[in-house]
Write a protein that holds these residues in place. Structure first.
Motif, mmCIF file in Angstrom:
data_model
loop_
_atom_site.group_PDB
_atom_site.id
_atom_site.type_symbol
_atom_site.label_atom_id
_atom_site.label_comp_id
_atom_site.label_asym_id
_atom_site.label_seq_id
_atom_site.Cartn_x
_atom_site.Cartn_y
_atom_site.Cartn_z
ATOM 1 N N THR A 245 0.830 -1.201 0.000
ATOM 2 C CA THR A 245 0.000 0.000 0.000
ATOM 3 C C THR A 245 0.865 1.253 0.000
ATOM 4 O OG1 THR A 245 -1.773 -1.156 1.178
ATOM 5 C CG2 THR A 245 -1.823 1.243 1.234
ATOM 6 N N VAL A 246 1.939 1.234 0.802
ATOM 7 C CA VAL A 246 2.855 2.382 0.839
ATOM 8 C C VAL A 246 3.413 2.657 -0.552
ATOM 9 C CG1 VAL A 246 5.118 3.159 1.656
ATOM 10 C CG2 VAL A 246 3.490 2.187 3.277
ATOM 11 N N GLU A 247 3.785 1.608 -1.277
ATOM 12 C CA GLU A 247 4.378 1.805 -2.601
ATOM 13 C C GLU A 247 3.353 2.313 -3.614
ATOM 14 O OE1 GLU A 247 7.625 1.955 -3.073
ATOM 15 O OE2 GLU A 247 7.610 1.582 -0.904
ATOM 16 N N LYS A 248 2.104 1.875 -3.493
ATOM 17 C CA LYS A 248 1.052 2.424 -4.363
ATOM 18 C C LYS A 248 0.876 3.919 -4.117
ATOM 19 C CE LYS A 248 -2.575 -0.632 -6.088
ATOM 20 N NZ LYS A 248 -2.397 -0.053 -7.409
ATOM 21 N N LEU A 249 0.854 4.285 -2.855
ATOM 22 C CA LEU A 249 0.679 5.688 -2.507
ATOM 23 C C LEU A 249 1.923 6.502 -2.856
ATOM 24 C CD1 LEU A 249 -1.282 5.401 0.856
ATOM 25 C CD2 LEU A 249 -2.153 5.875 -1.438
ATOM 26 N N ARG A 250 3.073 5.862 -2.866
ATOM 27 C CA ARG A 250 4.290 6.550 -3.313
ATOM 28 C C ARG A 250 4.157 6.943 -4.796
ATOM 29 N NH1 ARG A 250 9.191 6.486 -0.974
ATOM 30 N NH2 ARG A 250 8.848 4.517 0.133
#
Length: 338
Positions: A245-250
């Motif tokens: 999820t963090v990488e998607k939001l990145r």
């Protein structure tokens, strides 16, 4: 299009964002509530103007409390002069929205949100100095060094930068220590030689030179997008998001970060000093390479539109009501007038 490059006298105590920004907020609010934006069409009515006003007030109160006037007054007053000068508070709003999006408690993200604004303010103070962009106005009033002198302005920026990390470490409650450590690491990278400082250095050395799109993207990714990336990623980390999820939001943040600077380039040649709250046509005056200069206004506008669309696509897995603030924040960046 976008490539992730990880290698830009005290004020009243509860001042909210600059009045001229309300037109842009109202536009985004109308888009979101009228169902003209497909991504939030099925969501309940969402008053984005009220959302941003509430977040700005929350952040302004927290910043005011975190930075009370004290000795040495000249330094602290200089810090407060710039950090409490208003603005749309886009970066802290993104931090709070990202935390909420992943199911976290926004109160736990407030110190991190404030730190984003402290660091952003530091970058503005330093960016306005005669040795950098040499600007006389910021957010519609004299720049920090015009009021306090260059020496105190430099120290105020330095103090805001260091205090941002102190504030996160000391005042973040109820978040695992490893998550707080990741937040500090992400923010440190965003400001240093892999982020804002790198972008600023290349920007300075590129003035008066003909540079290509690749160098221009590097400058914008690092000088502007890096801190917006940190704002979103750190909010998600404080909210307990998993790595995927963090990488998607990145990816969302990198796209809106580049779009932010493309729009900034467009506004520099299409808006007045009064509208912008800072000196217009500065890029043109120093022969700086910009998106309009390389691609033209129409193509630059399309680049920004595509980036905003790509950013919003990263939010597909989230329910419409929950992602509405971040969709609207992306559109605020895409439609802003200052």
């Amino acid at each position: 299009m976008i490539r992730a490059m990880h290698n830009r006298a005290p004020t009243p105590r509860t001042r909210v964002s600059h009045p001229r920004s309300h037109r842009a907020l109202a536009h985004v609010s109308a888009v979101a509530t009228a169902g003209q934006v497909a991504e939030v069409h099925s969501a309940p009515a969402f008053d984005f103007e009220m959302y941003m006003r509430d977040r700005a007030e929350m952040v302004n109160k927290a910043l005011d409390a975190a930075l009370p006037s004290r000795y040495p007054e000249v330094l602290v007053d200089s810090m407060r002069y710039s950090v409490l000068a208003g603005g749309k508070r886009v970066r802290p709003a993104l931090t709070l929205a990202a935390c909420d999006l992943v199911g976290g408690d926004m109160a736990t993200a407030l110190p991190t949100a404030c730190a984003m604004e402290m660091i952003h303010t530091m970058s503005l103070i330093h960016d306005d100095l005669p040795a950098m962009d040499n600007d006389d106005f910021r957010r519609g009033r004299p720049t920090n060094h015009k009021v306090y002198g260059e020496d105190i302005a430099i120290l105020a920026g330095d103090a805001l930068l260091s205090f941002a990390f102190e504030h996160i470490a000391r005042d973040t409650k109820g978040v695992p220590a490893d998550a707080v450590l990741k937040v500090i690491m992400e923010l440190g990278r965003a400001v240093g030689a892999q982020g804002l400082s790198a972008g600023q250095a290349v920007d300075i050395k590129s003035e008066g030179q003909e540079v290509g799109l690749e160098v221009l993207e590097y400058i914008h990714h690092h000088k502007t997008a890096a801190l917006l990336e940190a704002a979103v990623v750190c909010g998600a980390l404080v909210g307990g998001a998993d790595t995927a999820t963090v990488e998607k939001l990145r990816k969302y943040a990198l796209n809106i970060g580049l779009a932010f600077q493309v729009i900034d380039d467009i506004l520099d040649v299409t808006q007045t000093t009064e509208t912008l709250g800072k000196t217009a046509a500065k890029d043109l005056a120093v022969n700086k390479t910009t998106y309009p200069k390389l691609l033209g206004l129409e193509a630059s506008r399309k680049v920004a539109d595509d980036l905003i669309r790509e950013a919003i696509a990263q939010l597909d897995e989230f329910e419409p009501a929950r992602k509405a603030p971040m969709v609207a924040l992306a559109h605020l960046i895409g439609y802003r007038k200052n």
